[in-house]
Design a protein around this motif. Structure first.
Motif, PDB file in Angstrom:
ATOM      1  N   ILE A   7     -25.141  41.383  36.665  1.00  0.00           N
ATOM      2  CA  ILE A   7     -25.758  41.851  35.334  1.00  0.00           C
ATOM      3  C   ILE A   7     -27.104  42.689  35.411  1.00  0.00           C
ATOM      4  O   ILE A   7     -27.196  43.729  34.708  1.00  0.00           O
ATOM      5  N   ILE A  57     -19.424  39.653  23.483  1.00  0.00           N
ATOM      6  CA  ILE A  57     -18.569  39.851  24.714  1.00  0.00           C
ATOM      7  C   ILE A  57     -18.586  38.691  25.637  1.00  0.00           C
ATOM      8  O   ILE A  57     -19.508  38.437  26.017  1.00  0.00           O
ATOM      9  N   SER A  58     -17.240  37.999  25.765  1.00  0.00           N
ATOM     10  CA  SER A  58     -17.313  37.060  26.624  1.00  0.00           C
ATOM     11  C   SER A  58     -16.834  37.560  28.311  1.00  0.00           C
ATOM     12  O   SER A  58     -15.878  38.573  28.170  1.00  0.00           O
ATOM     13  N   ASP A  59     -17.423  37.308  29.233  1.00  0.00           N
ATOM     14  CA  ASP A  59     -17.249  37.814  30.662  1.00  0.00           C
ATOM     15  C   ASP A  59     -16.955  36.856  31.436  1.00  0.00           C
ATOM     16  O   ASP A  59     -17.913  35.989  31.903  1.00  0.00           O
ATOM     17  N   LYS A  60     -15.639  36.587  32.053  1.00  0.00           N
ATOM     18  CA  LYS A  60     -15.418  35.425  33.002  1.00  0.00           C
ATOM     19  C   LYS A  60     -16.030  35.798  34.333  1.00  0.00           C
ATOM     20  O   LYS A  60     -16.236  34.720  35.134  1.00  0.00           O
ATOM     21  N   LYS A  61     -16.323  36.925  34.634  1.00  0.00           N
ATOM     22  CA  LYS A  61     -16.857  37.225  35.737  1.00  0.00           C
ATOM     23  C   LYS A  61     -18.217  36.682  35.934  1.00  0.00           C
ATOM     24  O   LYS A  61     -18.497  36.091  36.916  1.00  0.00           O
ATOM     25  N   ILE A  62     -18.903  36.847  34.958  1.00  0.00           N
ATOM     26  CA  ILE A  62     -20.529  36.135  34.832  1.00  0.00           C
ATOM     27  C   ILE A  62     -20.481  34.739  34.353  1.00  0.00           C
ATOM     28  O   ILE A  62     -21.405  34.108  34.469  1.00  0.00           O
ATOM     29  N   PHE A  65     -21.546  34.965  28.071  1.00  0.00           N
ATOM     30  CA  PHE A  65     -21.530  35.868  26.975  1.00  0.00           C
ATOM     31  C   PHE A  65     -22.836  37.119  26.982  1.00  0.00           C
ATOM     32  O   PHE A  65     -23.848  36.885  27.251  1.00  0.00           O
TER      33      PHE A  65
END
Length: 99
Positions: A7, A57-62, A65
């Motif tokens: 991030i 935005i949903s982010d599986k990597k982090i 959201f």
């Protein structure tokens, strides 16, 4: 461990920069949904409006959201119409601008 490097571009969990603010908030139950209360000062600073639209935005990597204020967009049709109008009435618009 939270992936700060993905991030913020750093691996430290403590970020010392005026560009970032890290806070811990409670996840609140709102009807059958959930929400997070955020300070008004920061919301205003970043352009969030009460009852305004946001992009989530949903982010599986982090594993979380990112929430951004929804920016107004103009349709291609509106932009085309505006350009046509300006082209057709350019002389008049320029004369009005000089008044």
């Amino acid at each position: 461990n939270f992936p700060w490097d993905l991030i913020l571009g750093c691996s430290d969990s403590k970020v010392n920069s005026p560009n970032y603010s890290i806070m811990t908030q409670k996840l609140l139950k709102i009807g059958s949904s959930r929400g997070v209360s955020l300070p008004p000062k920061e919301l205003e600073e970043f352009g969030f409006e009460t009852n305004g639209d946001v992009e989530v935005i949903s982010d599986k990597k982090i594993g979380g959201f990112v929430v951004l204020p929804k920016k107004a967009t103009l349709s291609k049709e509106f932009v085309s119409w505006t350009n046509d109008f300006i082209e057709e009435y350019r002389t008049t618009l320029e004369a009005l601008a000089k008044r």
